[in-house]
Design an enzyme around this catalytic site. Structure first.
Site, PDB file in Angstrom:
ATOM      1  N   HIS A  98       0.829  -1.212   0.000  1.00 18.83           N
ATOM      2  CA  HIS A  98       0.000   0.000   0.000  1.00 18.83           C
ATOM      3  C   HIS A  98       0.863   1.262   0.000  1.00 18.83           C
ATOM      4  O   HIS A  98       0.377   2.331   0.329  1.00 18.83           O
ATOM      5  CB  HIS A  98      -0.949   0.007   1.203  1.00 18.83           C
TER       6      HIS A  98
HETATM    7 FE1  FES Z   1       0.247  -1.949   3.769  1.00 21.59          FE
HETATM    8 FE2  FES Z   1       2.875  -2.326   3.950  1.00 21.59          FE
HETATM    9  S1  FES Z   1       1.858  -0.570   3.270  1.00 21.59           S
HETATM   10  S2  FES Z   1       1.295  -3.726   4.384  1.00 21.59           S
END
Ligand code: FES
Length: 133
Positions: A98
């Site tokens: 993410h």
């Molecule tokens: Fe979501 Fe690493 S940014 S698990």
């Protein structure tokens, strides 16, 4: 095994290895002078999870950054330890799940992760062997 011993003698400045401890990935990174300077140039108060590089490393061994390789958002393994992997906008680690960016002290700087990569308990048995756990 509660702890693991790792030979770090072959890790050159600027390199890292991935090992594991309690079935979790662990990154051991030998920071360059520039990476140390970069980490120390940041005002700790401005960080989401305020810790200095010195807080996260052993006395006299500021170049050895040892962290879990587990993103504190939802647990993906960040990139940046292996040769050629992207290190993100702050030169440390990048979690592609993410988009969390960690700096050269593996502190969260951008993206959804709430805290820095965790530093496991560790101790240098010699200059070239570290015990994790
Ligand atoms: Fe979501 Fe690493 S940014 S698990």
């Amino acid at each position: 095994l509660a702890s693991t011993e790792v030979d770090i003698s072959a890790i050159e400045p600027g390199q890292a290895i991935k090992t594991s401890w309690r079935k979790q990935p662990v990154f051991i990174r030998n920071l360059t002078e520039a990476e140390i300077a970069d980490a120390n140039s940041v005002s700790v108060d401005e960080l989401r999870d305020p810790e200095s590089l010195a807080d996260r490393t052993s006395d006299g061994k500021e170049n050895w950054l040892i962290t879990l390789g587990v993103c504190t958002h939802l647990g993906c393994v960040p990139l940046g330890a292996a040769q050629g992997e992207v290190k993100g906008e702050y030169g440390g680690y990048f979690c592609p799940c993410h988009g969390s960016h960690y700096d050269t002290a593996a502190r969260i700087r951008k993206g959804p992760a709430p805290t820095n990569l965790e530093v496991p308990e560790h101790e240098f048995l010699t200059d070239t062997v570290v015990k994790i756990g």
